[in-house]
Design a protein around this motif. Structure first.
Motif, PDB file in Angstrom:
ATOM      1  N   ALA A  16      33.797  48.347   7.603  1.00 41.09           N
ATOM      2  CA  ALA A  16      33.226  49.196   6.741  1.00 41.09           C
ATOM      3  C   ALA A  16      32.381  50.314   7.419  1.00 41.09           C
ATOM      4  N   LEU A  19      32.867  53.766   6.478  1.00 37.94           N
ATOM      5  CA  LEU A  19      32.452  54.127   4.937  1.00 37.94           C
ATOM      6  C   LEU A  19      30.816  54.583   5.174  1.00 37.94           C
ATOM      7  N   ASN A 451      32.525  57.167  -2.858  1.00 44.38           N
ATOM      8  CA  ASN A 451      33.073  56.147  -1.789  1.00 44.38           C
ATOM      9  C   ASN A 451      33.063  54.913  -2.639  1.00 44.38           C
ATOM     10  N   PRO A 453      35.046  51.971  -2.271  1.00 46.10           N
ATOM     11  CA  PRO A 453      34.834  50.694  -1.824  1.00 46.10           C
ATOM     12  C   PRO A 453      33.389  50.197  -1.586  1.00 46.10           C
ATOM     13  N   SER A 457      31.141  47.411  -4.084  1.00 41.49           N
ATOM     14  CA  SER A 457      30.375  46.141  -3.323  1.00 41.49           C
ATOM     15  C   SER A 457      29.067  46.082  -4.089  1.00 41.49           C
ATOM     16  N   ASP A 620      44.862  44.607   1.895  1.00 41.24           N
ATOM     17  CA  ASP A 620      44.666  45.584   1.416  1.00 41.24           C
ATOM     18  C   ASP A 620      43.780  46.506   2.506  1.00 41.24           C
ATOM     19  N   ASN A 623      42.088  49.784   1.394  1.00 37.83           N
ATOM     20  CA  ASN A 623      41.075  49.894   0.186  1.00 37.83           C
ATOM     21  C   ASN A 623      41.787  50.437  -1.118  1.00 37.83           C
ATOM     22  N   ASN A 624      43.064  50.042  -1.464  1.00 42.75           N
ATOM     23  CA  ASN A 624      43.677  50.498  -2.688  1.00 42.75           C
ATOM     24  C   ASN A 624      43.268  49.697  -3.821  1.00 42.75           C
ATOM     25  N   ASP A 628      38.089  45.486  -5.970  1.00 39.72           N
ATOM     26  CA  ASP A 628      37.602  44.331  -4.984  1.00 39.72           C
ATOM     27  C   ASP A 628      36.426  44.562  -4.547  1.00 39.72           C
ATOM     28  N   ASN A 629      35.473  43.647  -4.927  1.00 40.14           N
ATOM     29  CA  ASN A 629      34.067  43.914  -4.763  1.00 40.14           C
ATOM     30  C   ASN A 629      33.744  42.807  -3.595  1.00 40.14           C
ATOM     31  N   ARG A 631      34.884  42.552  -0.211  1.00 42.49           N
ATOM     32  CA  ARG A 631      35.995  42.901   1.076  1.00 42.49           C
ATOM     33  C   ARG A 631      35.794  41.875   2.126  1.00 42.49           C
ATOM     34  N   ASN A 634      38.897  40.064   3.155  1.00 46.68           N
ATOM     35  CA  ASN A 634      40.093  40.796   3.068  1.00 46.68           C
ATOM     36  C   ASN A 634      40.442  40.565   4.622  1.00 46.68           C
TER      37      ASN A 634
END
Ligand code: ZN
Length: 665
Positions: A16, A19, A451, A453, A457, A620, A623-624, A628-629, A631, A634
């Protein structure tokens, strides 16, 4: 185990790191999105100027130049309102008279009419006040402030009084103190295709500005201010099996729903006031006895709002581009933002240019923008046909929230104004689509990218999107879902079908449903017709159910073998509909490999043989999977492999080698 969990968290934090995490949402504001943008996004540099938006505003424009209506009929014009209203500024009241004609669009005779009396939402005991506790989007209703509406006369056009027939109904909650929906039996049923005309007098007590309407010193925002006919839905409209009225009270979380029609409105205010309103003026204001009388007209719109103040700074410019045949953009600015007029004008022109290019024609000749004063915050950030309110002028040097709010409200001209979805029942169709479009406008005009992703979240309490507004768990739950999650659903769809196809979907949906009342299912049908694919799983998970996606690397087991290492990576889809997803694994020698999983099953095992141990797996990584909250699951780092080989505990899962093959290095 805690250790592995903390390792996952670390990996998530590392992932992250790219981000921007200073993003913040203002979900307390139910119909305006307020974002505090990263400081870097706000600079002194000159704003980009769209090529078609370069004309500077002309000096000293006059707000009251009359226009003529055009003969083209764009909508079914179910209603026709002729209203005369006087602002009693001393007592904070509106005194109105209206003649309303309603045309029966159905195939059955209709024996009763329903009217929304929205200002009664601000009277004690109302459902709106019970649900909202007098608080909305960070604003509190001022103690002692009351808003109300009463119908003082009601007659047929032959003069027969119908007033004694009026009675309030509360179809949603049976709250007898709620007086926001009223009905009466007509002297004669209205036959299909025929119409009825009624005359009524009404009085509105304006609350102190709260929830889109009211007074604040000498500023007045008149939204939802006249008795308004409910929508009679024909069979087939929004999937209805049989025709009938669509009846709801005014709720804490809900906006509105109306039919298209004609509005001719005379507004009487003190001479010093300027009025901004839906549509355009058909003649110059008449002055008499210290009062000023304005005459406005709008057709093929489903609401009429106006605002008045002696303090507006007025700026006007005309604009045209592809899809925008010619619009007079009229700014009514609070004096605090006088110097920011170019920012408003630039945002408005750029937005219209993009919307016309992306979706289709803006068919009206005006767009009026009101910037309310700081003490009328509750009137800011709202959409009406051909009229929007920007965020209130609280700060003389606002960041991009000025543009963002305005772009959002202008985008509503398409998703609400023209594509007139039912905001009571399917709010995501206007707010979600508008929030999605707002992001597109912000990135294409100002280079400010969302943003996704990080935004995903924030989605901690997902709820179904196609539920009525007042069933959401709270006003925050409503805002998070119909604005943010709905936007993410559209972004997720875009990621799966590609930008070009998504543009085609939205353009087709707009052109098919402008001047109509589409449903979620109607949108799904457009998606399916363009992509030639069924999208039931996607719509079931994300629209009908309140799901988020959740792809995870569940476990990694690595064993030493005679000639190297063997690993099994267990991948799971814990939530969301099937979709292809990429997988990335890395080995101790630095080699890595990427693969794709179709995501159809809810889990899969990836078997790998390698010369050095597997160290890391990610699902992933790009982040496609927009929705998906979670992450943090992942990514997973492998534990040190055991020296002795044991049987893998594969459980009931099946090792699918066919999909990936067996990779050996
Ligand atoms: Zn909105």
């Amino acid at each position: 185990m805690p250790k592995r969990r903390s390792l996952r968290m670390l990996l998530f934090v590392a992932a992250a790191a790219v981000l921007v995490i200073s993003f913040k949402f203002g979900f307390a504001d139910a119909w305006v999105d307020q974002y505090a943008l990263p400081a870097a996004a706000v600079s002194d540099e000159v704003l980009p100027v769209a090529s078609s938006a370069a004309t500077p505003p002309k000096a000293d424009p006059v707000p009251d130049v009359p226009q003529q209506s055009e003969a083209v009929v764009l909508s079914n014009r179910i209603t026709e309102y002729h209203i005369a209203v006087t602002l009693d500024e001393k007592n904070g009241k509106l005194l109105g008279e209206q003649t309303v004609t309603w045309k029966n669009p159905g195939r059955k005779a209709v024996g009763e009419l329903y009217l929304h009396l929205y200002p009664n939402a601000f009277s004690p005991g109302s459902t709106f006040l019970k649900e909202s506790s007098g608080q909305l989007r960070g604003d509190k209703m001022k103690p002692g402030s009351v808003g109300s509406m009463s119908i003082t006369t009601l007659t047929t056009d032959q003069g027969e009084t119908l007033l004694p027939r009026l009675h309030f109904v509360q179809p949603d909650d049976g709250n007898k103190n709620d007086r926001t929906l009223v009905t009466f039996r007509l002297p004669e049923p209205v036959k299909p295709g025929m119409s009825v005309t009624l005359r009524m007098g009404f009085t509105v007590t304006l609350p102190d500005v709260f929830a889109r309407m009211g007074k604040a010193d000498d500023f007045v925002m008149a939204g939802q201010w006249f008795p308004k006919v409910a929508v009679y839905e024909t069979a087939g409209t929004r999937g209805r099996a049989t025709e009938g009225w669509n009846l709801h009270q005014y709720h804490g979380n809900s906006e509105f729903y109306s039919d298209f029609g004609i509005y001719s409105v005379r507004i009487d205010v003190p001479e010093s006031y300027t009025i901004a309103a839906t549509g355009f003026q058909t003649k110059s204001p008449a002055l008499a006895g210290g009062r000023k009388s304005y005459q406005f007209y709008a057709d093929d719109v489903h609401d009429f709002a106006w605002s008045a103040s002696p303090n507006f700074e007025y700026v006007e410019d005309s604009f045209s581009s592809a899809g925008i045949p010619g619009v007079r953009i009229k700014l009514y600015i609070d004096p605090l933002h006088k110097e920011l007029k170019d920012r408003y004008m630039h945002a408005a022109k750029s937005a219209l240019a993009k919307l016309g290019q992306w979706y289709g024609e803006y068919p009206y000749s005006t767009l009026s923008i009101i910037v309310p004063p700081a003490n009328a915050n509750g009137a800011g950030g709202m959409e009406y046909p051909t009229l929007v309110t920007a965020a209130a002028a609280k700060d003389d040097n606002p960041g991009y929230e000025l543009e963002r709010t305005l772009l959002h409200e202008i985008a509503h001209q398409y998703w609400y104004g023209l594509v007139a979805s039912n905001e009571f029942e399917e709010a995501w169709l206007d707010e979600g689509f508008t929030s999605y479009t707002e992001d597109k406008l912000m990135s294409s005009i100002y280079g400010v990218l969302p943003n996704l992703p990080v935004e995903a979240s924030y989605m901690t309490a997902p709820e179904p999107l196609d539920q009525v507004s007042w069933r959401f768990s709270s006003s925050n739950g409503y805002a998070e879902n119909v604005y943010l999650r709905a936007k993410l659903v559209l972004s997720a769809l875009e990621r799966q079908v590609g930008d070009k196809t998504m543009s085609k979907i939205l353009r087709t949906y707009f052109q098919k449903y402008e001047f109509k009342h589409p449903s979620s299912a109607d949108f799904q049908k457009v998606v399916e017709s363009i992509t030639k694919t069924k999208w039931n799983d996607f719509f079931r998970s994300y629209v009908q159910n309140g799901e988020m996606a959740d792809f995870a690397v569940d476990s990694i087991q690595t064993q030493k073998t005679t000639d190297g290492y063997e690993s099994i990576v267990l991948l799971k889809r814990y939530g969301g509909s099937p979709q292809p997803v990429s997988i990335w694994v890395q080995f101790q020698d630095g080699k890595s490999v990427s693969k794709r999983w179709d995501g159809v099953q809810d889990h899969i095992q990836l078997q790998l043989r390698s010369s050095t141990p597997l160290t890391y797996a990610a699902i992933d990584p790009g982040n496609n999977v927009v929705l998906d909250n979670r992450r943090y699951n992942n990514y997973l780092q492998a534990e040190v492999p055991k020296e002795t080989r044991t049987r893998f505990a594969t459980g009931i899962t099946q090792i699918i080698e066919g999909l990936f093959g067996t990779m050996v290095w």
